[in-house]
Design an enzyme around this catalytic site. Sequence first.
Site, PDB file in Angstrom:
ATOM      1  CG  HIS A  18      59.992 -37.544  12.128  1.00 29.00           C
ATOM      2  ND1 HIS A  18      61.006 -37.349  11.228  1.00 29.00           N
ATOM      3  CD2 HIS A  18      59.088 -36.562  11.887  1.00 29.00           C
ATOM      4  CE1 HIS A  18      60.734 -36.322  10.463  1.00 29.00           C
ATOM      5  NE2 HIS A  18      59.577 -35.804  10.867  1.00 29.00           N
ATOM      6  CG  HIS A  21      62.836 -34.054  13.485  1.00 32.63           C
ATOM      7  ND1 HIS A  21      61.672 -34.650  13.899  1.00 32.63           N
ATOM      8  CD2 HIS A  21      62.477 -32.985  12.753  1.00 32.63           C
ATOM      9  CE1 HIS A  21      60.641 -33.965  13.431  1.00 32.63           C
ATOM     10  NE2 HIS A  21      61.098 -32.959  12.724  1.00 32.63           N
ATOM     11  CB  CYS A 126      51.627 -22.632   2.807  1.00 25.35           C
ATOM     12  SG  CYS A 126      51.577 -24.276   3.577  1.00 25.35           S
ATOM     13  CB  CYS A 129      55.532 -23.527   4.365  1.00 25.23           C
ATOM     14  SG  CYS A 129      55.321 -24.990   3.370  1.00 25.23           S
ATOM     15  CB  CYS A 143      51.454 -25.521  -0.206  1.00 27.17           C
ATOM     16  SG  CYS A 143      52.974 -26.018   0.617  1.00 27.17           S
ATOM     17  CG  HIS A 146      52.247 -28.584   3.906  1.00 25.65           C
ATOM     18  ND1 HIS A 146      53.199 -27.595   3.838  1.00 25.65           N
ATOM     19  CD2 HIS A 146      52.463 -29.228   5.069  1.00 25.65           C
ATOM     20  CE1 HIS A 146      53.940 -27.632   4.927  1.00 25.65           C
ATOM     21  NE2 HIS A 146      53.524 -28.608   5.688  1.00 25.65           N
ATOM     22  CE  LYS A 300      56.939 -35.046   2.513  1.00 28.30           C
ATOM     23  NZ  LYS A 300      56.497 -33.782   2.014  1.00 28.30           N
ATOM     24  CE  LYS A 303      51.337 -36.549  14.461  1.00 26.59           C
ATOM     25  NZ  LYS A 303      50.596 -35.408  14.938  1.00 26.59           N
TER      26      LYS A 303
END
Length: 659
Positions: A18, A21, A126, A129, A143, A146, A300, A303
């Site tokens: 995405h 990256h 987690c 991670c 976490c 997340h 953020k 999905k």
Amino acid sequence: MSSYYITTPIYYVNARPHLGHAYTTFVADALKRFHLLAGEEARMLTGTDEHGDKIVKAAAAAGQSPQEFVDGISGEFQALWPRLGIEHDQFIRTTDPAHKASVQALLQRIYDKGDIYFGEYGGHYCFGCERFYTEKELENGLCPQHQTKPEYISEKNYFFKMSRYQGWLKRHILDHPDFIRPERYRNEVLAMLDGGVLEDLCISRPKTRLTWGIELPFDRDYVCYVWFDALANYISALGWPDGEGDPGGLYARFWPGEHLVAKDILKPHGVFWPTILKAADLPVYGHLNVHGYWLVRDTKMSKSLGNVVDPLKAAEYFGLDAFRYFLLREMHFGSDASFSDESVTTRINADLANDLGNLFSRVLSMNGKYFDGKIPPLGNPEEDDDVLAELTGSAALNYVQLFRQVRFSQALEALWEPIRAMNKYVDAQAPWSLFKEGNTERLSTVMRTLLEAMYKVARLLWPVMPGASAAMQEQLGRPLRAEAFRPDALDDLLQCRVHLRSGVEIARASNLFPRLETPAAPARPGKAKPHKEVKAAPAQAESAQAADVADAKAPIEFADFQKLDLRVGTILKAERHPHADRLLRLDVDLGEDKPRQIVSGIAAFFEPESLAGKQVVVVANLPPRTLRGLESQGMILSAEWADGLALLTAPAPNGARVN
Ligand code: MSP
């Protein structure tokens, strides 16, 4: 010849590539190109991180073996980069046999040194991670990345004596002010080191729990912790340990290099990796360059919110070079930045279509008319000409210095000063009047002053916009060739005022960056832009041009569509999520025994009170998901465009199936 080595993180293969990256990889590509332009031997590495629990789970969910699964997504990353014009020299996969051998050699070396021991550990793990968190690092027991509750795991494992290198690392950071940059992240790592004794790093997982990893060379019942495995890619890719003693080998030529990461993986890169290198008696990296996060309209990317930006679609729509320019110009390296169709369009129209594109178009067409498309001689420059040449020279110098400091936005801002000044210079010198007056000598100096300044800028832009830069250089009659990469070429470009040859034929027209339609403009039916989709809302199709470049989706089989259980429901109650501004908590009646709790990212669009009684369409067979501490038992379908969002609805009883 000096050498330069830049790496991106190796991306997890549990998500498709995405915008985030793509940004890091564009920056790495730009840095590599910048160092090539500076006459250095430059190398870029990217790749995929393929071991660990997370991948095993994702593979199982996709009904594939881990190997099949990682081959698929790694293949998507590999296919994407060339399409985005990225010229990496190597793509590494942690499942490559050579990488595995290198990781084992690194483990063995540290083990032999006595810095790996066997012990028992219990901690908060987690899975997202792939790491343990200390109590202190958790936020309300969750976490911090997340917002999920980590699992408490206690088992016997191997540990790396990281604490032993804590003092050394702190001194190293203090002695090398730009070892971790920008400064805020350096300070964050210093704070981690000042916060008490570092916990030793658990570097193994028992095979009873996980087999998808690299076996420890000193205990076959264990595999290597995925972060230790992944970090080692930066040297395994250079052939370490094989090339260690070979001065001509990649390792000797390119290590130590520098890394590029976002803030999410600061600790593994700022603490684990340098201490691992130190323990193995290897030189540490030169710089850790840490950037912020791309948000989509300040939210953020995720999905579940359906706001994930597909970089390929965005590049196709905005133009690859323009898109790259936007990303490097808009994000102040280190801070978060916001992506939206409007922000990209505004930036491209102002800086590229208006300032740079317009400059090329007007100067080249005037030169076509006044000098039959040939480069005129410089003649005797006057003060105004000197001022422009000096401004361009000093801005070019600034640009180069700022680029070296990974301050891309400021570098581009510096370069735009002469570009804007050139447009003003055209207006002030009014070549059309000089032409009318028949003042060919002065006209010639003015046009040549412009063409030289334009050439300087065009060449410097190559790392950011390789295609457009090459086109501009070609238009100016000096196409980009190997000589531009000679060790002295950049100094020559910066220091000399004249680079073009009189009499050479150049382009008579230029249309580098066509103006983009502003997405906020009222949409006209039938004028939808081809790359854009509105989520699940054919009725809104005429507004498609206002929707985000989000959610690129490959064609699916009808059987896949049939897997969806879509149901009509009624919202009984809606209230704000106690821990997240963007989310609402809804009770939705789907005609079942009891209402479902659904957490939905629609808070920016609706007052909760307005939603009670509304009929909605719900994806009813998604596994429950915890969003900021509240379980969501489904997903509400909506259609989103640039400045609005509508809930999908159907006048049918609760529980009615949507086909
Ligand atoms: N596999 C590890 C990295 C191991 S490196 C030895 C990993 N992978 S990841 O797929 O999650 O990639 C994280 C990186 O992707 C970030 O550090 C950043 O480079 C990029 N980005 C992912 N989302 C991003 C944004 N929203 N914005 C900017 N970059 C982000 O962590």
